[in-house]
Motif scaffolding. Structure first.
Motif, PDB file in Angstrom:
ATOM      1  N   MET A   1       0.453   0.118  -1.750  1.00 22.57           N
ATOM      2  CA  MET A   1       0.624  -1.300  -1.447  1.00 22.57           C
ATOM      3  C   MET A   1       1.086  -2.033  -2.706  1.00 22.57           C
ATOM      4  SD  MET A   1      -0.061  -2.049   1.700  1.00 22.57           S
ATOM      5  CE  MET A   1      -0.894  -1.432   3.138  1.00 22.57           C
ATOM      6  N   ASP A  96       4.083  -6.434  -0.503  1.00 20.08           N
ATOM      7  CA  ASP A  96       3.253  -6.623   0.698  1.00 20.08           C
ATOM      8  C   ASP A  96       2.489  -7.941   0.674  1.00 20.08           C
ATOM      9  OD1 ASP A  96       3.601  -3.925   1.998  1.00 20.08           O
ATOM     10  OD2 ASP A  96       2.903  -3.309   0.025  1.00 20.08           O
ATOM     11  N   LYS A 198       4.196 -13.273   4.143  1.00 21.61           N
ATOM     12  CA  LYS A 198       3.343 -12.497   3.231  1.00 21.61           C
ATOM     13  C   LYS A 198       2.091 -13.285   2.851  1.00 21.61           C
ATOM     14  CE  LYS A 198       7.429 -10.183   1.440  1.00 21.61           C
ATOM     15  NZ  LYS A 198       7.210  -8.917   2.144  1.00 21.61           N
ATOM     16  N   LEU A 277      -5.085  -7.501   1.730  1.00 18.12           N
ATOM     17  CA  LEU A 277      -4.193  -6.561   2.388  1.00 18.12           C
ATOM     18  C   LEU A 277      -4.856  -5.845   3.560  1.00 18.12           C
ATOM     19  CD1 LEU A 277      -2.509  -5.058  -0.800  1.00 18.12           C
ATOM     20  CD2 LEU A 277      -1.387  -6.464   0.934  1.00 18.12           C
TER      21      LEU A 277
END
Length: 363
Positions: A1, A96, A198, A277
């Motif tokens: 990530m 990400d 995002k 995340l």
């Protein structure tokens, strides 16, 4: 990530990046000292790993990692190619999530591109550039869909309605992540690769003298983030860089304690990014190694096993699970098994953060 570290020039991005990765990214008191993005990898702090490694006297301990990308400073007009705009935006598209560094301190020795320090204005500058870039992307897609929909294609008509809804939100000055999508729409939105989908963490960068306090600038950033549903981590990038440069663990701890820091601001930031995340860790332990494995929250046992090796997922039989606190208290896998504390879970079991796992499989 991947997490992109962004912000206006001279807000402390590269200083923070140095602290995170010890990669020695160039840091200077002039705009655009970072042109090509520096990339570094940082371990996610996990006290459970240390405890398990000691319990099993493991020869090796392997944490899980996140990748940070230090992206060039952005200026007003970047969406129209000002400064390093196009390059900056393309680098953001590849990450990400975003760590948005915001300067929350005054220092006459450090110039500001706008001549004064105003964190909300700085946030707005970057957010608007990302919004303008997304508006341009959506507008182009709309034009293409409208051209193709003249035949009455229902799929394209539905796409147009979806894109128009997104465009209206962007036009109002709000990011795409503020839209309450259904699960199906969320997948569709992700396929658009828009910048404002995002998730964001705001890193409020304060001076060394203000550690342990929240000045008015930090409070304004926190209020803004609360309204947006974003997180805020308050730290001094300079102090974090100094702490990270100390190799000895005890010295590092003493230095942090001098500033009243019970935990490094970087540890808080990395943990917050991990949570942002939607990631969790499960643990495997033995004499050879103790390791943390990264999976997305909601992952079932066979897919979690596949993170170790594809054969584990293909031939999955069951997962033997021990709760970390129970294992620590009882002192060994065998002791936990004797007391009936080892659970046997099948293919539908959803792995939880901190599960200590032994997979049984048949190749």
């Amino acid at each position: 990530m991947k997490l992109g570290v962004v912000g206006l020039p001279n807000v402390g991005k590269s200083t923070l990046f140095n602290a995170i990765t010890k990669a020695g990214a160039e840091s200077a008191n002039y705009p655009f000292c970072t042109i090509e993005p520096n990339v570094g990898v940082v371990a996610v702090p996990d006290y459970r790993l240390d405890a398990l490694a000691k319990l099993y006297t493991s020869k090796k301990m392997v944490p899980t990692y996140l990748e940070f990308v230090d992206i060039a400073g952005l200026v007003k007009g970047a969406s129209r190619g000002e400064g390093l705009g196009n390059k900056f935006l393309s680098h953001i598209r590849e990450v990400d999530a975003i760590v948005h560094v915001v300067r929350c301190f005054e220092d006459t020795n450090i110039t500001h591109v706008d001549g004064s320090v105003d964190p909300l204005r700085d946030i707005e500058t970057i957010n608007l550039e990302l919004i303008f870039s997304d508006m341009d992307s959506v507008y182009k897609r709309l034009a293409k869909a409208r051209s193709g929909a003249k035949s009455g294609d229902r799929k394209l008509l539905a796409e147009i309605a979806f894109l128009e809804r997104i465009y209206e939100v962007l036009e109002s000055g709000m990011p795409v992540r503020s839209i309450d999508f259904t699960e199906e729409e969320l997948i569709q939105a992700k396929d658009l690769y828009l910048l404002t989908t995002k998730p964001v963490i705001y890193a409020a960068n304060i001076s060394e003298e203000e550690i342990g306090t929240e000045n008015d600038m930090v409070k304004s950033v926190r209020e803004f983030a609360d309204n947006e549903g974003a997180s805020v981590v308050v730290l001094s990038a300079k102090i974090e860089e100094d702490i990270a440069s100390i190799d000895d663990d005890e010295e590092r701890k003493m230095f942090a304690e001098e500033y009243g820091l019970s935990e490094s601001g970087l540890n808080v930031l990395v943990s917050c990014c991990y949570e942002l995340l939607g990631l969790i860790s499960y643990l495997t332990a033995g004499e050879k190694e103790t390791r943390a494995w990264t999976i997305e929250r909601g992952t079932k046992a066979p897919q979690a096993a596949g993170k170790i090796h594809s054969d584990f997922e293909k031939g999955f039989i069951r997962a033997e699970i021990i709760d970390f606190p129970v294992l620590l208290e009882l002192g060994s896998y065998n002791a936990a098994k004797e007391k009936g504390k080892v659970r046997s879970e099948g293919k539908e079991y959803v792995i939880k953060d901190g599960d200590v796992v032994l997979f049984r499989f048949n190749v």
